[in-house]
Design a protein around this motif. Structure first.
Motif, PDB file in Angstrom:
ATOM      1  N   GLY A  83       0.824  -1.204   0.000  1.00  0.00           N
ATOM      2  CA  GLY A  83       0.000   0.000   0.000  1.00  0.00           C
ATOM      3  C   GLY A  83       0.853   1.246   0.000  1.00  0.00           C
ATOM      4  O   GLY A  83       0.390   2.340  -0.267  1.00  0.00           O
ATOM      5  N   ASN A  84       2.126   1.079   0.314  1.00  0.00           N
ATOM      6  CA  ASN A  84       3.001   2.248   0.412  1.00  0.00           C
ATOM      7  C   ASN A  84       4.218   2.087  -0.492  1.00  0.00           C
ATOM      8  O   ASN A  84       5.207   1.473  -0.119  1.00  0.00           O
ATOM      9  CB  ASN A  84       3.444   2.444   1.860  1.00  0.00           C
ATOM     10  CG  ASN A  84       4.080   3.804   2.067  1.00  0.00           C
ATOM     11  OD1 ASN A  84       4.523   4.438   1.111  1.00  0.00           O
ATOM     12  ND2 ASN A  84       4.121   4.247   3.302  1.00  0.00           N
ATOM     13  N   ALA A  85       4.119   2.676  -1.677  1.00  0.00           N
ATOM     14  CA  ALA A  85       5.173   2.489  -2.668  1.00  0.00           C
ATOM     15  C   ALA A  85       6.457   3.217  -2.300  1.00  0.00           C
ATOM     16  O   ALA A  85       7.539   2.802  -2.689  1.00  0.00           O
ATOM     17  CB  ALA A  85       4.692   2.977  -4.026  1.00  0.00           C
ATOM     18  N   SER A  86       6.327   4.300  -1.525  1.00  0.00           N
ATOM     19  CA  SER A  86       7.536   5.080  -1.248  1.00  0.00           C
ATOM     20  C   SER A  86       8.418   4.414  -0.196  1.00  0.00           C
ATOM     21  O   SER A  86       9.587   4.722  -0.070  1.00  0.00           O
ATOM     22  CB  SER A  86       7.162   6.496  -0.827  1.00  0.00           C
ATOM     23  OG  SER A  86       6.176   6.465   0.162  1.00  0.00           O
ATOM     24  N   ILE A 103       1.016  -2.243  -6.508  1.00  0.00           N
ATOM     25  CA  ILE A 103       0.638  -1.252  -5.507  1.00  0.00           C
ATOM     26  C   ILE A 103      -0.877  -1.291  -5.323  1.00  0.00           C
ATOM     27  O   ILE A 103      -1.632  -1.213  -6.297  1.00  0.00           O
ATOM     28  CB  ILE A 103       1.101   0.158  -5.937  1.00  0.00           C
ATOM     29  CG1 ILE A 103       2.627   0.170  -6.098  1.00  0.00           C
ATOM     30  CG2 ILE A 103       0.698   1.195  -4.889  1.00  0.00           C
ATOM     31  CD1 ILE A 103       3.140   1.388  -6.825  1.00  0.00           C
TER      32      ILE A 103
ATOM     33  N   HIS B 146      -0.966   5.178   2.322  1.00  0.00           N
ATOM     34  CA  HIS B 146      -0.935   3.806   2.796  1.00  0.00           C
ATOM     35  C   HIS B 146      -2.240   3.459   3.498  1.00  0.00           C
ATOM     36  O   HIS B 146      -2.831   2.410   3.249  1.00  0.00           O
ATOM     37  CB  HIS B 146       0.245   3.584   3.736  1.00  0.00           C
ATOM     38  CG  HIS B 146       0.323   2.180   4.252  1.00  0.00           C
ATOM     39  ND1 HIS B 146       0.626   1.122   3.430  1.00  0.00           N
ATOM     40  CD2 HIS B 146       0.074   1.645   5.464  1.00  0.00           C
ATOM     41  CE1 HIS B 146       0.582   0.006   4.142  1.00  0.00           C
ATOM     42  NE2 HIS B 146       0.252   0.300   5.372  1.00  0.00           N
ATOM     43  N   MET B 194       1.781   9.334  -4.139  1.00  0.00           N
ATOM     44  CA  MET B 194       2.970   8.624  -3.655  1.00  0.00           C
ATOM     45  C   MET B 194       4.167   8.868  -4.564  1.00  0.00           C
ATOM     46  O   MET B 194       5.297   8.631  -4.172  1.00  0.00           O
ATOM     47  CB  MET B 194       2.684   7.128  -3.531  1.00  0.00           C
ATOM     48  CG  MET B 194       1.772   6.837  -2.346  1.00  0.00           C
ATOM     49  SD  MET B 194       1.640   5.085  -1.965  1.00  0.00           S
ATOM     50  CE  MET B 194       0.840   4.468  -3.411  1.00  0.00           C
TER      51      MET B 194
END
Lengths: 137, 222
Positions: A83-86, A103, B146, B194
């Protein structure tokens, strides 16, 4: 033909429910785990060669879990779903041994394609070299 | 680039204005400390100020002190113009918050060089500020996305599952498709957020405030 087993690792119950329902509907046999530790436990008992791993897990994260899996089961095909690509870069995922990286939110059809291609690959490996130790640890 | 001049002497003021304009600056002229203070409270106030030490109302050092205790949105580079050249005076001026000083009568080339230093400093401080803002934006964006992506996955995935089992003649089929399309749109937005790699803002509500420009901020520099 072998049973098509898929292991899902995600710390969110509703995501586990979703993927479990979706892959079951697509004809796969699905098992889920809420953490890396639980996943490794399951893998000690049963054979899974196709897996979808969340990266942001409590305890051991998905990257380390993937490294561990690839070390113990070199033939396993693992996909990252995050859920958090960074937080985790694609290059980190490739380095850890992930086949591909998705993602969230990701279309189920995309995950189905990934699973299908993984099993096709396993099948091909098996036929190419029937003496290969697909099942050995 | 804008530059503010605070000078009570009419001749000095006119000369400063003329040379600064010749060098390409947009000059904001003020005649005393109070006027300068007011001009520096504007939204698009100059970031470099040439301030005469001796002025009626608020003098140069008092103005520097007043500006330095203020929390400002953009950095400010202050140059004091002074006929005082004793060491104590210089120390007093710098301690009051001036970044630099220039002694009258000044040489034009020296003035130009010192203003250029100010411009470089402002550029650097603006970049640092932008980096700070970006860091905050990225941390916030990552955390929010997220949190959003998990429930989004649930809504988009379960609606996809429902659609697979639904006959397309079903009265709910089109409605469900719209729900799924809406959620996928939010998903594209979170992916874009993001991907933010730099800070770009845009005006919002007729310039009353600025907000992050998601499209521009997520654009690749190449």
């Amino acid at each position: 033909m072998e049973e098509k087993n898929i292991l899902i690792v995600d710390d969110e119950q509703f995501i586990r429910d979703l993927y479990s329902q979706a892959f079951s509907r697509a004809g796969y046999k699905v098992k889920t785990a809420g953490s890396a530790e639980e996943a490794l436990d399951i893998l000690r008992k049963d054979k899974y060669l196709v897996m979808f791993l969340d990266l942001n897990l409590p305890g051991m994260n998905g990257i380390d879990l993937c490294r561990q899996i690839r070390k113990n089961y070199p033939m396993a095909i693992t996909y990252a779903v995050t859920g958090n690509a960074s937080l985790f870069e694609l290059s980190d995922c490739r380095d850890a041994g992930f086949e591909d990286y998705f993602i969230k939110p990701v279309k189920l059809s995309v995950l189905f394609e990934a699973a299908d291609s993984a099993f096709k690959k396993l099948e091909r490996w098996k036929n190419n070299n029937s003496s290969s130790k697909l099942h050995s640890k | 680039m804008k530059i503010l001049v605070a000078e009570d002497d009419i001749t000095s003021r006119a000369i400063l204005q003329a040379i600064l304009q010749k060098w390409g600056y947009e000059v904001i002229i003020t005649c005393d400390g109070n006027e300068a203070w007011k001009a520096l409270q504007e939204n698009d106030a100059p970031q470099i100020a040439l301030i005469d030490w001796e002025m009626p109302e608020i003098d140069g050092t008092a103005l520097c002190r007043k500006l330095r205790v203020q929390e400002r949105k953009y950095p400010l580079y202050l140059i004091l113009l002074t006929s005082k050249d004793e060491r104590e005076d210089i120390v007093q001026g710098l301690e009051a918050g001036a970044d630099d000083y220039i002694t009258k009568p000044y040489d034009n080339q020296e003035l130009r060089a010192r203003v250029n230093v100010g411009q470089r400093m402002i550029k650097l401080r603006n970049e640092l500020r932008e980096r700070d803002v970006l860091k905050g934006v990225l941390e916030m964006a990552g955390a929010v996305c997220h949190e959003l992506n998990q429930p989004l996955q649930s809504v988009s995935g379960f609606s996809e599952l429902l659609l697979l089992d639904m006959d397309n003649g079903d009265p709910n089929y089109e409605t469900l498709k719209k729900i799924k399309a809406g959620v996928e749109r939010i998903g594209k937005l979170t992916h874009k957020i993001m991907g933010i790699s730099k800070y770009r803002a845009k005006e919002y509500m007729n310039g009353k405030r600025t907000i992050v420009d998601i499209d521009k901020s997520a654009e690749s520099d190449q």
